[in-house]
Design a protein around this motif. Structure first.
Motif, PDB file in Angstrom:
ATOM      1  N   LEU A 232      -8.826  -9.537  -0.492  1.00 32.40           N
ATOM      2  CA  LEU A 232      -7.699  -9.218  -0.973  1.00 32.40           C
ATOM      3  C   LEU A 232      -6.625  -8.799   0.176  1.00 32.40           C
ATOM      4  N   GLY A 233      -6.720  -9.191   0.799  1.00 34.15           N
ATOM      5  CA  GLY A 233      -5.045  -8.484   2.348  1.00 34.15           C
ATOM      6  C   GLY A 233      -5.285  -7.163   2.922  1.00 34.15           C
ATOM      7  N   PHE A 234      -6.550  -6.215   2.130  1.00 33.62           N
ATOM      8  CA  PHE A 234      -6.305  -5.341   3.219  1.00 33.62           C
ATOM      9  C   PHE A 234      -7.185  -5.210   4.432  1.00 33.62           C
ATOM     10  N   LYS A 235      -7.175  -4.455   5.556  1.00 33.99           N
ATOM     11  CA  LYS A 235      -8.016  -3.490   6.223  1.00 33.99           C
ATOM     12  C   LYS A 235      -9.486  -4.238   6.367  1.00 33.99           C
ATOM     13  N   ALA A 236     -10.216  -5.072   6.855  1.00 37.01           N
ATOM     14  CA  ALA A 236     -11.632  -4.197   6.922  1.00 37.01           C
ATOM     15  C   ALA A 236     -11.673  -2.631   6.478  1.00 37.01           C
ATOM     16  N   TYR A 237     -12.871  -2.162   5.881  1.00 36.14           N
ATOM     17  CA  TYR A 237     -12.820  -0.850   5.945  1.00 36.14           C
ATOM     18  C   TYR A 237     -13.733  -0.145   6.984  1.00 36.14           C
ATOM     19  N   TRP A 311     -10.986  -6.653 -10.154  1.00 32.57           N
ATOM     20  CA  TRP A 311     -11.407  -7.793  -9.706  1.00 32.57           C
ATOM     21  C   TRP A 311     -12.754  -8.261  -9.924  1.00 32.57           C
ATOM     22  N   PRO A 312     -13.574  -8.321 -11.542  1.00 36.78           N
ATOM     23  CA  PRO A 312     -14.819  -8.550 -11.760  1.00 36.78           C
ATOM     24  C   PRO A 312     -15.283  -9.193 -11.151  1.00 36.78           C
ATOM     25  N   GLY A 313     -14.744 -10.204 -10.826  1.00 38.05           N
ATOM     26  CA  GLY A 313     -15.549 -11.412  -9.832  1.00 38.05           C
ATOM     27  C   GLY A 313     -15.965 -11.006  -9.002  1.00 38.05           C
ATOM     28  N   ALA A 314     -15.903  -9.990  -8.231  1.00 38.18           N
ATOM     29  CA  ALA A 314     -16.138  -8.762  -6.721  1.00 38.18           C
ATOM     30  C   ALA A 314     -17.057  -8.913  -6.831  1.00 38.18           C
ATOM     31  N   GLU A 315     -17.602  -8.305  -7.791  1.00 36.04           N
ATOM     32  CA  GLU A 315     -19.155  -7.677  -7.901  1.00 36.04           C
ATOM     33  C   GLU A 315     -20.183  -8.579  -7.333  1.00 36.04           C
ATOM     34  N   GLN A 316     -19.845 -10.164  -7.603  1.00 36.92           N
ATOM     35  CA  GLN A 316     -20.769 -10.655  -7.038  1.00 36.92           C
ATOM     36  C   GLN A 316     -20.478 -12.101  -6.538  1.00 36.92           C
ATOM     37  N   GLY A 317     -19.265 -12.011  -6.629  1.00 39.30           N
ATOM     38  CA  GLY A 317     -18.790 -13.416  -5.243  1.00 39.30           C
ATOM     39  C   GLY A 317     -17.333 -13.074  -4.469  1.00 39.30           C
ATOM     40  N   TYR A 362      -3.733  -6.362  -4.733  1.00 43.49           N
ATOM     41  CA  TYR A 362      -4.043  -6.808  -3.316  1.00 43.49           C
ATOM     42  C   TYR A 362      -2.601  -6.069  -2.826  1.00 43.49           C
ATOM     43  N   ASN A 363      -3.200  -6.416  -1.110  1.00 43.68           N
ATOM     44  CA  ASN A 363      -2.244  -5.453  -0.535  1.00 43.68           C
ATOM     45  C   ASN A 363      -0.486  -7.014  -0.456  1.00 43.68           C
ATOM     46  N   ASP A 364       0.333  -6.479  -0.842  1.00 42.69           N
ATOM     47  CA  ASP A 364       1.237  -7.817  -1.254  1.00 42.69           C
ATOM     48  C   ASP A 364       2.343  -7.566   0.474  1.00 42.69           C
ATOM     49  N   LYS A 365       1.907  -6.488   1.573  1.00 43.89           N
ATOM     50  CA  LYS A 365       1.967  -6.757   2.718  1.00 43.89           C
ATOM     51  C   LYS A 365       1.755  -8.028   3.556  1.00 43.89           C
ATOM     52  N   ALA A 374       1.754 -16.482  -4.380  1.00 44.24           N
ATOM     53  CA  ALA A 374       2.970 -17.513  -4.019  1.00 44.24           C
ATOM     54  C   ALA A 374       2.523 -18.580  -4.559  1.00 44.24           C
ATOM     55  N   GLU A 375       1.785 -19.200  -4.500  1.00 49.18           N
ATOM     56  CA  GLU A 375       0.587 -20.341  -4.948  1.00 49.18           C
ATOM     57  C   GLU A 375       0.034 -20.483  -5.833  1.00 49.18           C
ATOM     58  N   ARG A 376      -0.238 -18.631  -6.598  1.00 48.43           N
ATOM     59  CA  ARG A 376      -0.350 -18.695  -8.142  1.00 48.43           C
ATOM     60  C   ARG A 376       0.984 -17.838  -8.870  1.00 48.43           C
ATOM     61  N   GLY A 377       2.210 -17.426  -8.677  1.00 53.06           N
ATOM     62  CA  GLY A 377       3.109 -16.699  -9.438  1.00 53.06           C
ATOM     63  C   GLY A 377       3.151 -15.120  -9.929  1.00 53.06           C
ATOM     64  N   TRP A 378       2.337 -14.752  -8.677  1.00 51.51           N
ATOM     65  CA  TRP A 378       1.784 -13.312  -8.367  1.00 51.51           C
ATOM     66  C   TRP A 378       3.443 -12.895  -7.950  1.00 51.51           C
ATOM     67  N   THR A 379       4.036 -11.852  -8.026  1.00 49.22           N
ATOM     68  CA  THR A 379       5.028 -11.309  -7.640  1.00 49.22           C
ATOM     69  C   THR A 379       4.705 -10.016  -6.975  1.00 49.22           C
ATOM     70  N   GLY A 380       4.094  -9.662  -6.551  1.00 45.40           N
ATOM     71  CA  GLY A 380       3.561  -8.279  -6.348  1.00 45.40           C
ATOM     72  C   GLY A 380       2.625  -7.291  -6.408  1.00 45.40           C
ATOM     73  N   ASN A 381       2.121  -6.789  -5.226  1.00 49.28           N
ATOM     74  CA  ASN A 381       1.005  -5.916  -5.919  1.00 49.28           C
ATOM     75  C   ASN A 381       1.505  -4.753  -6.973  1.00 49.28           C
ATOM     76  N   GLU A 382       0.411  -5.426  -8.229  1.00 49.11           N
ATOM     77  CA  GLU A 382       0.534  -4.344  -9.914  1.00 49.11           C
ATOM     78  C   GLU A 382       0.279  -3.331  -9.877  1.00 49.11           C
ATOM     79  N   VAL A 383      -1.019  -2.850  -8.900  1.00 46.78           N
ATOM     80  CA  VAL A 383      -0.837  -1.115  -8.752  1.00 46.78           C
ATOM     81  C   VAL A 383      -0.259  -0.771  -8.085  1.00 46.78           C
ATOM     82  N   THR A 384       0.823   0.275  -8.244  1.00 44.52           N
ATOM     83  CA  THR A 384       2.176   0.264  -7.504  1.00 44.52           C
ATOM     84  C   THR A 384       1.877   1.554  -6.933  1.00 44.52           C
ATOM     85  N   LYS A 385       0.946   2.667  -7.250  1.00 40.97           N
ATOM     86  CA  LYS A 385       0.320   3.784  -7.115  1.00 40.97           C
ATOM     87  C   LYS A 385      -1.027   4.081  -7.410  1.00 40.97           C
ATOM     88  N   ILE A 386      -1.771   4.427  -6.737  1.00 44.21           N
ATOM     89  CA  ILE A 386      -2.821   5.575  -6.331  1.00 44.21           C
ATOM     90  C   ILE A 386      -3.035   6.551  -5.692  1.00 44.21           C
TER      91      ILE A 386
END
Length: 600
Positions: A232-237, A311-317, A362-365, A374-386
């Motif tokens: 998802l574009g984040f730094k490796a844990y 992202w429910p699919g992340a647990e399996q693959g 996802y990590n929009d940076k 851009a390919e999927r029509g997303w316009t930025g990380n939609e979880v704007t605050k955690i």
């Protein structure tokens, strides 16, 4: 029984216990108010010290920082635990042997100066007020979520409860209340961790689950976590830090800051003998380790659970092969009610920016992720605050654990925040009443008058802490880290030099504390705002503006070096301390009754 009722029962029962203990152990003398009559059992004192130490930053915020920061934020664990070893070995026994009530009193007597004692009072108040902001924020966050009210309203309730048992109980009441609070918080922290570790890895002990195998995918747990977050574009844990100098200085700042925290140091004044101070320090390390060894597992498992929820699919693959969670599901699924509840607090914010009915997290940076977006029509990380401070509190809900576990976590979080807040407020109170009023303004004040002054000053400190908690300069662990930096730059060096150097005189001690305090505070205020007032910072708090990449959280180690250097330079330019002071330093370090070594 609904969740709100369970929360009320668990939180109400623990609060009734705390206030009942405070009434039972009400302080009747200044000795009981400041040092619990110096009669606390070492094991109980170790447990109380553990509760005093494991604040809202440890219980609520630390795992949240680890969840999003990964390996780099292990500095919190290394610094805080390592610092406690320094405190136990280098300071606690000697300060207990000195036999006074407060840290400023030791500094005033050791450096034969009322001015040094007064400056130590100023340093102590600045450190403790900064630290207590984080605790009050933790109280507000917890009350706000579990009583389903605003964070500010939760803060007011918490302040009233602290006032009820700290002002009247003093150190005696606080000590025995903290024993109960430790039991509550450690059970509340470990039980959810065991449940979640069993869910994700099959391991009963979370510490083993962290290095075990992820059950659903069959790969190592940390490997699975790295795979999910990097996808998802984040730094490796488990990735390395980009600025090793800053991480080193931050670890050192936390370490020596720990050893200079007044509210922890005064805990060692409550035991009968010097040997008991060492013993209680050892027990405290055991009690602290029970939580600190679990925290990395809690943080990493919370991160995986949060990501796979979005992202429910992340647990399996592959997460991006499936769809993100939908807004409709969030609003209707009972298992996701925790999202709706946290959104009401303002600490979790989601926004469907592209109007597709889904919440893409996802990590929009990340440039690579922005190409996919851009390919999927997303316009930025939609979880704007955690907010980092919600991760431990939300963890049982994310994992769909039973309601009683969620209520237990609420009680534990409040126990952690309130126990440390009480210790800090006592340190502030004793500095004002014992060191300022009795030590400088009115030495002839009666014991009854001093006790009244202590309680009034504690009440005033609660009001100030509550006000500052409404607009904190960061989340709980960040604010606490600032307090550690101030302690590292001011109190720790002067205590070390006071115990281990006969050459440091009053001029050197005052110069060192002034240089350490002014340098560190100005650097912090430059980025965090003057006295943490929003909008008064001179530079934006971003890494690009830091001097040599050193963050405000790490500057305490530099301040400590300047403190030591200033003290030694000024002391060597001025006359030696009086002979009786040099003999005092010698007597503090040598066990009573020790003779000169002889040959055979």
């Amino acid at each position: 029984m609904d969740q709100f009722t369970l929360n009320l029962i668990f939180v109400g029962a623990t609060f009734a216990l705390y206030i009942g203990i405070a009434i039972w152990a009400r302080a009747g003398t200044t000795a009981e108010f400041y040092a619990a009559g110096q009669g606390v059992n070492p094991v109980l004192n170790g447990m109380a010290t553990g509760a005093d130490w494991m604040s809202a930053a440890s219980f609520i915020s630390m795992a949240g920082i680890i969840a999003f920061g990964g390996y780099e934020t292990s500095a919190y664990l290394m610094g805080w635990t390592g610092g406690y070893v320094l405190l136990a070995l280098l300071l606690a026994p000697y300060l207990r042997k000195f036999g006074k009530f407060t840290v400023p009193e030791f500094i005033g007597d050791r450096f034969y100066s009322g001015g040094a004692r007064l400056l130590a009072v100023v340093c102590l108040i600045v450190i403790s007020v900064t630290y207590v902001i984080g605790q009050m924020r933790g109280v507000g966050v917890t009350f706000g979520r579990f009583l389903e009210i605003s964070t500010d309203q939760g803060l007011y309730i918490g302040a009233a409860i602290v006032f009820a048992y700290a002002v009247f109980g003093g150190m005696k009441g606080i000590t025995y209340t903290q024993v109960a609070q430790y039991v509550v918080l450690i059970i509340a922290y470990t039980i959810p961790a065991i449940f979640i570790s069993l869910q994700l890895t099959g391991a009963f002990l979370p510490q083993l689950g962290l290095i075990g195998t992820h059950t659903a995918s069959g790969v190592e747990f940390l490997t699975k976590l790295d795979q999910v977050v990097t996808e998802l574009g984040f730094k490796a844990y488990t990735g390395e830090t980009a600025n090793m100098l800053n991480m080193f200085l931050f670890t050192m700042s936390l370490m020596i800051g720990t050893a200079g925290l007044p509210h922890v140091i005064i805990r060692f004044f409550t035991v009968p003998k010097v040997s008991d101070a060492r013993s209680s320090a050892g027990w405290a390390l055991v009690f602290i380790a029970l939580l600190y060894t679990v925290a990395p597992a809690v943080g990493s498992m919370a991160r995986l659970n949060l990501t796979t929820t979005m992202w429910p699919g992340a647990e399996q693959g592959n997460a991006l092969d499936g769809d993100a969670i939908t807004r409709a599901e969030i609003d209707s699924n009972p298992d996701l009610s925790w999202i709706r509840t946290w959104e009401k607090t303002g600490l979790l914010v989601m926004e469907d920016k592209n109007g597709d009915g889904m919440i893409q997290y996802y990590n929009d940076k990340s440039e690579a992720m922005n190409v996919i977006a851009a390919e999927r029509g997303w316009t930025g990380n939609e979880v704007t605050k955690i907010d980092n401070d919600i991760m431990v509190l939300a963890n049982p809900e994310i994992a769909a654990l039973p309601g009683w576990v969620i209520a237990l976590v609420a009680a534990g979080a409040l126990a952690a925040a309130l126990s440390t807040a009480a210790g800090l407020l006592l340190a502030i109170s004793s500095a004002i009443s014992h060191d300022l009023i009795k030590g400088s303004i009115n030495p002839n004040i009666s014991e009854k008058g001093e006790l009244l002054a202590a309680r009034v000053s504690m009440g005033f400190a609660i009001v100030v802490a509550t006000y500052l908690g409404l607009n904190p300069p960061g989340f709980a662990a960040q604010v606490v880290a600032l307090a550690f930096g101030l302690a590292a730059a001011t109190i720790f060096p002067v205590l070390m030099m006071g115990i281990f150097s006969k050459r440091i005189n009053k001029e050197g001690a005052i110069a060192g504390m002034l240089v350490g305090l002014i340098f560190t505070a100005v650097y912090i205020f430059t980025y965090k705002g003057w006295f943490f007032i929003p909008g008064t910072n001179m530079l934006e708090d971003v890494a690009a503006n830091y001097v040599f990449g050193i963050s405000p959280l790490s500057i305490g180690a530099v301040g400590a070096v300047l403190n030591f250097a200033s003290a030694y330079i000024v002391s060597n330019m001025t006359k030696e301390p009086p002979q009786h002071v040099q003999e005092l330093v010698e007597s503090i370090r040598i066990p009573r009754g020790a003779g000169v070594a002889t040959g055979h």
